[in-house]
Design a protein around this motif. Structure first.
Motif, short mmCIF file in Angstrom:
data_model
loop_
_atom_site.label_atom_id
_atom_site.label_comp_id
_atom_site.label_asym_id
_atom_site.label_seq_id
_atom_site.Cartn_x
_atom_site.Cartn_y
_atom_site.Cartn_z
N MET A 1 -18.07 -0.35 2.79
CA MET A 1 -17.14 0.83 2.16
C MET A 1 -15.97 0.07 1.52
O MET A 1 -15.57 -0.87 2.00
CB MET A 1 -16.86 1.92 3.00
CG MET A 1 -15.84 1.57 4.21
SD MET A 1 -15.54 2.83 5.36
CE MET A 1 -14.53 1.93 6.52
N PRO A 2 -15.51 0.68 0.33
CA PRO A 2 -14.21 0.23 -0.21
C PRO A 2 -12.89 0.11 0.68
O PRO A 2 -12.82 1.19 1.19
CB PRO A 2 -14.03 1.05 -1.54
CG PRO A 2 -15.44 1.47 -1.80
CD PRO A 2 -15.98 2.05 -0.42
N VAL A 3 -12.22 -0.98 0.70
CA VAL A 3 -11.18 -1.17 1.58
C VAL A 3 -9.86 -1.09 0.44
O VAL A 3 -9.70 -1.98 -0.30
CB VAL A 3 -11.00 -2.46 2.23
CG1 VAL A 3 -9.75 -2.45 3.00
CG2 VAL A 3 -12.14 -2.51 3.37
N ILE A 4 -9.21 -0.24 0.61
CA ILE A 4 -7.88 -0.03 -0.44
C ILE A 4 -6.65 -0.29 0.31
O ILE A 4 -6.34 0.27 1.41
CB ILE A 4 -7.66 1.48 -0.82
CG1 ILE A 4 -8.98 1.66 -1.57
CG2 ILE A 4 -6.33 1.51 -1.66
CD1 ILE A 4 -9.25 3.42 -1.69
N GLY A 5 -6.01 -1.28 -0.14
CA GLY A 5 -4.78 -1.96 0.71
C GLY A 5 -3.54 -1.39 0.23
O GLY A 5 -3.20 -1.27 -0.79
N ILE A 6 -2.86 -1.57 1.25
CA ILE A 6 -1.40 -1.25 0.94
C ILE A 6 -0.40 -2.26 1.89
O ILE A 6 -0.56 -1.99 3.24
CB ILE A 6 -0.81 0.37 1.05
CG1 ILE A 6 0.57 0.31 0.88
CG2 ILE A 6 -1.23 0.87 2.47
CD1 ILE A 6 1.53 1.75 0.87
N GLY A 7 0.04 -3.25 1.46
CA GLY A 7 0.44 -4.00 2.34
C GLY A 7 -0.56 -5.16 3.08
O GLY A 7 -0.20 -5.31 4.54
N ALA A 8 -1.73 -5.38 2.51
CA ALA A 8 -2.75 -5.89 3.45
C ALA A 8 -3.35 -6.98 2.53
O ALA A 8 -4.54 -7.63 2.82
CB ALA A 8 -3.93 -4.89 3.62
N GLY A 9 -2.68 -7.60 1.58
CA GLY A 9 -2.97 -8.63 0.91
C GLY A 9 -3.79 -8.43 -0.40
O GLY A 9 -4.06 -7.17 -0.68
#
Length: 265
Positions: free
Chosen positions: A194-202
């Motif tokens: 599944m898509p991983v949507i980052g916020i402060g995750a690189g």
């Protein structure tokens, strides 16, 4: 039109911004952003709270109403606020369903943990798409001791990866991963389909999400993992000051701002 199904299959980086009102949502859609998140961050961004905890179902439902009225093609995902889920299953399902049935959202986001795996499965069985949320989960601010980076040890990183896989198996269509080391962002993204949507995750996740106030430069301060791509705060202040000066000086309203019927009064 962006849908839950198309997000799962999208090859390009997924773009997500928050919005809490119709005017902002219209601009976000015009910019071809893939997903609007009606986040419980509205508590901090628009309602003047110090955290997301006071945000209610009525708050997010009203904001979602405004956003969905102003958009046609953007996928709208709405946060389930603190204590609106996880206490009783029936109430959790009802609250999530309300945001789709009455407010027009296409999916809900849940701050996730071991306790939300079964709920995620039940929601998806009922036709309510779920965006999971791991890493820093602001609704747990008191339990984790503040807005601190998560997954900073191999043990904690492994727990996040396990939870990501469990929520994918339960039917979540995507995952927000917040404030974790970049290697954790990469590992989670590689571990799940599944898509991983980052916020402060690189930079190695499948997309990024930011709070709209941070992205446009309206916030008084921006988190270290965010960036301001404009300076709306200064623009607004200067416009407000110019209005004040024009009224005080008498230059506003000018002749072109007034209408006369030629009345003999």
């Amino acid at each position: 039109m962006t849908t839950v199904a198309s997000i799962r299959e999208q090859d390009e980086a997924i773009t997500v911004l928050t919005a809490y009102d119709a005017a902002t949502a219209e601009l976000v859609e015009a910019a071809d952003i893939d997903v609007i998140l009606v986040g419980d961050s509205l508590g901090n961004a628009t309602l003047g709270y110090d955290s997301t905890l006071p945000v209610t179902m009525d708050d997010v439902a009203r904001a979602t109403d405004a956003v969905t009225r102003a958009t046609d093609d953007t996928l709208v995902v709405t946060d389930l606020p603190f204590l609106s889920y996880g206490v009783e299953t029936a109430q959790s399902l009802e609250n999530a369903g309300r945001l789709l049935k009455e407010s027009g959202a296409q999916a809900v986001k849940i701050e996730s943990g071991p306790h939300t795996v079964d709920l995620t499965e039940r929601l998806t069985q009922l036709g309510i798409p779920v965006m999971a949320h791991l890493g820093l989960t602001p609704q747990h601010v008191h339990g984790i001791g503040g807005y601190t980076r998560q997954g900073t040890t191999e043990e904690r990183a492994a727990e996040i990866i396990d939870l990501a896989e469990a929520h994918q198996a339960a039917g979540a269509f995507s995952l927000v991963l917040e404030h974790v080391p970049r290697e954790v962002g990469k590992a989670v993204t590689e571990a799940v389909e599944m898509p991983v949507i980052g916020i402060g995750a690189g930079p190695d996740t499948d997309g990024q999400v930011l709070v709209i106030d941070d992205a446009v430069g309206l916030s008084a301060s921006v988190p270290p993992f965010a960036a301001a791509f404009g300076d709306v705060r200064t623009e607004m202040r200067e416009a407000i000051e110019a209005y004040r000066d024009a009224v005080v000086s008498g230059s506003f309203p000018a002749e072109e701002h007034s209408h006369s019927e030629g009345l003999d009064l």
